[in-house]
Scaffold this active site. Sequence first.
Site, PDB file in Angstrom:
ATOM      1  N   HIS A   1       0.748  -1.093  -0.014  1.00 26.92           N
ATOM      2  CA  HIS A   1      -0.086  -0.042  -0.013  1.00 26.92           C
ATOM      3  C   HIS A   1       0.838   1.340  -0.052  1.00 26.92           C
ATOM      4  O   HIS A   1       0.308   2.330   0.304  1.00 26.92           O
ATOM      5  CB  HIS A   1      -0.815   0.042   1.256  1.00 26.92           C
ATOM      6  CG  HIS A   1      -2.143  -0.938   1.352  1.00 26.92           C
ATOM      7  ND1 HIS A   1      -3.307  -0.531   0.675  1.00 26.92           N
ATOM      8  CD2 HIS A   1      -2.241  -2.197   1.650  1.00 26.92           C
ATOM      9  CE1 HIS A   1      -4.057  -1.325   0.447  1.00 26.92           C
ATOM     10  NE2 HIS A   1      -3.660  -2.411   1.140  1.00 26.92           N
TER      11      HIS A   1
ATOM     12  N   LYS B   1      -8.567  13.668   4.836  1.00 33.03           N
ATOM     13  CA  LYS B   1      -7.925  12.487   4.722  1.00 33.03           C
ATOM     14  C   LYS B   1      -6.983  12.469   6.078  1.00 33.03           C
ATOM     15  O   LYS B   1      -6.857  13.575   6.660  1.00 33.03           O
ATOM     16  CB  LYS B   1      -7.370  12.256   3.559  1.00 33.03           C
ATOM     17  CG  LYS B   1      -6.212  13.458   3.129  1.00 33.03           C
ATOM     18  CD  LYS B   1      -5.645  13.545   1.765  1.00 33.03           C
ATOM     19  CE  LYS B   1      -6.769  13.475   0.496  1.00 33.03           C
ATOM     20  NZ  LYS B   1      -6.926  12.494  -0.113  1.00 33.03           N
ATOM     21  N   ARG B   2      -6.165  11.522   6.148  1.00 32.84           N
ATOM     22  CA  ARG B   2      -5.348  11.407   7.175  1.00 32.84           C
ATOM     23  C   ARG B   2      -4.236  12.411   6.959  1.00 32.84           C
ATOM     24  O   ARG B   2      -3.906  12.766   5.788  1.00 32.84           O
ATOM     25  CB  ARG B   2      -4.542  10.059   7.008  1.00 32.84           C
ATOM     26  CG  ARG B   2      -3.499   9.821   7.899  1.00 32.84           C
ATOM     27  CD  ARG B   2      -2.972   8.232   8.127  1.00 32.84           C
ATOM     28  NE  ARG B   2      -2.790   7.761   6.744  1.00 32.84           N
ATOM     29  CZ  ARG B   2      -1.454   7.958   6.278  1.00 32.84           C
ATOM     30  NH1 ARG B   2      -0.634   8.217   6.911  1.00 32.84           N
ATOM     31  NH2 ARG B   2      -1.079   7.474   4.993  1.00 32.84           N
TER      32      ARG B   2
ATOM     33  N   LYS C   1       0.564  14.430   1.788  1.00 29.16           N
ATOM     34  CA  LYS C   1      -0.613  14.461   1.166  1.00 29.16           C
ATOM     35  C   LYS C   1      -0.978  16.106   1.287  1.00 29.16           C
ATOM     36  O   LYS C   1      -1.842  16.465   0.436  1.00 29.16           O
ATOM     37  CB  LYS C   1      -1.849  14.055   2.309  1.00 29.16           C
ATOM     38  CG  LYS C   1      -1.768  12.531   2.266  1.00 29.16           C
ATOM     39  CD  LYS C   1      -2.792  11.936   3.256  1.00 29.16           C
ATOM     40  CE  LYS C   1      -2.726  10.489   3.456  1.00 29.16           C
ATOM     41  NZ  LYS C   1      -3.272   9.672   2.177  1.00 29.16           N
TER      42      LYS C   1
ATOM     43  N   THR D   1      -8.844   6.432  -1.894  1.00 30.22           N
ATOM     44  CA  THR D   1     -10.110   5.940  -2.035  1.00 30.22           C
ATOM     45  C   THR D   1     -11.137   7.144  -1.772  1.00 30.22           C
ATOM     46  O   THR D   1     -12.074   7.289  -2.482  1.00 30.22           O
ATOM     47  CB  THR D   1     -10.460   4.750  -1.216  1.00 30.22           C
ATOM     48  OG1 THR D   1     -10.030   5.089   0.201  1.00 30.22           O
ATOM     49  CG2 THR D   1      -9.703   3.513  -1.586  1.00 30.22           C
TER      50      THR D   1
ATOM     51  N   LYS E   1     -14.746   8.307  -3.746  1.00 30.99           N
ATOM     52  CA  LYS E   1     -16.097   8.753  -3.086  1.00 30.99           C
ATOM     53  C   LYS E   1     -16.304   9.947  -3.530  1.00 30.99           C
ATOM     54  O   LYS E   1     -17.650  10.124  -3.848  1.00 30.99           O
ATOM     55  CB  LYS E   1     -15.800   8.361  -1.520  1.00 30.99           C
ATOM     56  CG  LYS E   1     -15.526   7.207  -0.973  1.00 30.99           C
ATOM     57  CD  LYS E   1     -14.759   7.247   0.090  1.00 30.99           C
ATOM     58  CE  LYS E   1     -14.047   5.787   0.350  1.00 30.99           C
ATOM     59  NZ  LYS E   1     -13.428   5.604   1.696  1.00 30.99           N
TER      60      LYS E   1
END
Length: 801
Positions: free
Chosen positions: A346, A534-535, A540, A642, A646
């Site tokens: 991952h 998100k985390r 990110k 993901t 969504k």
Amino acid sequence: MFSNTKEFKIAYLKKLEMTFGTSFDESTKREQFQTLGAMIREYVSSEWIRTNEQYRTVGGKQVYYLSIEFLLGRLLRHNLMNLGIESVVTEGLQELGIDLGDLEEIEADAALGNGGLGRLAACFLDSLASMNLPGHGCGIRYKHGLFEQKIVDGYQVELPEQWLRHGHVWEVRKTDDSVEVPFWGKVESYQENGKLVFRHLHAETVTAIPYDLPVIGYNTSTVNTLRLWSAEPSRFPANIDILKYKKETESISELLYPDDTHDEGKILRLKQQYLLVAASLQSIVRSYKKQNRSLIHLHEHVGIHINDTHPAIAVPELMRILMDEEGLGWQEAWSITVNTLSYTNHTTLSEALEKWPVRIFQPLLPRIFMIIEEINERFCQELWEKFPGDWGRIERMALIAHGEVRMAPLAIVGSHSVNGVARLHTEILMEREMNDYYQVFPDRFNNKTNGITHRRWLLKANPNLANLITDSIGPEWINDTTQFEKLLHFKKDSVFLERLGDIKKANKEKLAKIIYEKAGVSVDTSSIFDVQVKRLHAYKRQLLNVLHIMYLYNRMKSDSSFQPYPRTFIFGAKASPGYYFAKKVIKLINTVADKVNHDSHVNDKMKVVFLENYRVSLAEDIFPAADISEQISTASKEASGTGNMKFMMNGALTLGTLDGANVEINELVGEENIFLFGLRAQEVLNFQKNGGYNSREYYHYDQRIREVTEQLVNGFFPDTDGEFTAIYDSLLDHNDQYFVLRDFASYVAIQEKVNMAYQDQSMWLEKSLINIAKSGFFSSDRTINEYANQIWNIKPFKVNN
């Protein structure tokens, strides 16, 4: 279950009185919720039992998905929906004066995960059951899941998460299926009947108790199982501190991701991983043997999947069971192990590829370490024969090197399949990060782009949009997301697009109420809802987002003619408790929000909101309301994502880099229906390999960058002396590892395109519809179908009633 509301009400009232010994009029909301949950669980019990019995008797292959995380969220309405009784129950409760939504709020999110990894595992379980595939989950029943996040004076504060405070209505404790898991001790070897035999002596044992949850398929009789393990004291060993032993034992399943910056935390995390693997594999083998089948054929009837490196100990543990407990020789055991196990990677981030110090691993798991040593010895010998004299390669690829046990190589060597989770990610694994292994095992590597369960993230989370789709193309899309493409017929249909716009507006109004209730901020529902949830991690790049907001603020303050379309920036994220930098970014977001939201010169055009305690149930309100989906990770760093799927499925347009699954989103929708910016993956990888990037150049030559970075440290934010120095240093002194400043100008430019595009609402809604129509590819049904056919070799099995 019940054919009409009258039957439901009679059964419900009787169940409530029998369970709690109280009349309906005297019952509490929690008692009403517990009653409904118990009714559903008891109703599916017969189908659950029947599913397991027919799996055993028919003997088809079953797969077990081992994951350290399962981020389930709330299950009440999801289970009602999958059973096809949502409307009957909703109406029956209404007639009793109960709002199903109120009962939903009673249920705690099962917070057994941190982010995408755990939510993916939950989506996969839903697809397995809904597609009638024999597949189960194995995880840990953490007493406290990921912490509950509070924002106090802009800072993240972590509180213990209490999802089990009132029990868990969906679970069934299976004490009779408990297993013993050994730690510490020593291993003795001796000859017996001409064979070398190993015995684990003086071990400190822990009892793993399984709690089973039914996984209910959509409109099917299949009910699979999620088995969660809880650690409890075993028989108390002699001459030990009983209280200390009890505390240490129960701590194994106490907390998701304990802090592992010190040895004590490392030991605890390794105990968690071994508990999950050892308990699950013993349970799987025990169940298999009840069918009177030879273990030589285990891989023909059982598949075991390693979700990321956390369960990689499955490789030596399965070897241990086959050799030490079942008496097989090394070669037989190794062949069975490799053909039974498969592994999903991952990440390309080196810090996420687990390595355990030998000084901790060997004493804690002595027999497991011996087996890994032997695997390593044999593997290195094979490498020597294949690449004679290439000591550098052998050193890079060894499973044990430099005093560490390397878990990703262990999973690769011990599995028959290794997959990435988006096409770009898999290419990077094969060509760069794991190229050494790819050269040795080219047939093992493959791609399985992630997916999401559209039944939760559209049918449940966005019922009005789901109804519009059903009204327009029929209900077949619920089981076949290739049907989504039919929506393209409506992209010039003004009536359809108007309905689509009305649904988005209603979803935004719903989220605006939540924002006001939770954060006390009043937002303009006609503004662009620009969302990044998100985390929180540096790669990110929530930092890039907030620096852009600072730039917009500066420009609006200095140039009265600059009047951008109103925008609401929405963040949601948890930072790991020990992640200092990430927590500073959260503080910065909240500091900027405070400044923007209280400045009357700009707050009619812009608001910034940080929603605390981001979780599945909150996400279900956020995704349907979003206009813009921020997917702005440094290219090459996000394996898949993901959340991007969504958002897309709910009609938001992606603003992002060509990273992870964004690459495939772009190919599906076309560049005119996505907003792309920034470095490409190859450029990032080249910079990292060859150098050539100097963040200070961008600081010196771009006045906008210079202004926002200096505002981090020059007193622009009152009462924050030194607060953001770490962020400032990361950008300039540490050369901006994730290329925030390099991509800043490109990001500003693409945001200006968003600003212009949104003002043409008919065109925007057409783009939104195209995204929805193309999102069917990202259903987890498609992903699971690929796993089932290409890795696990499992077939659909229709449970017979």
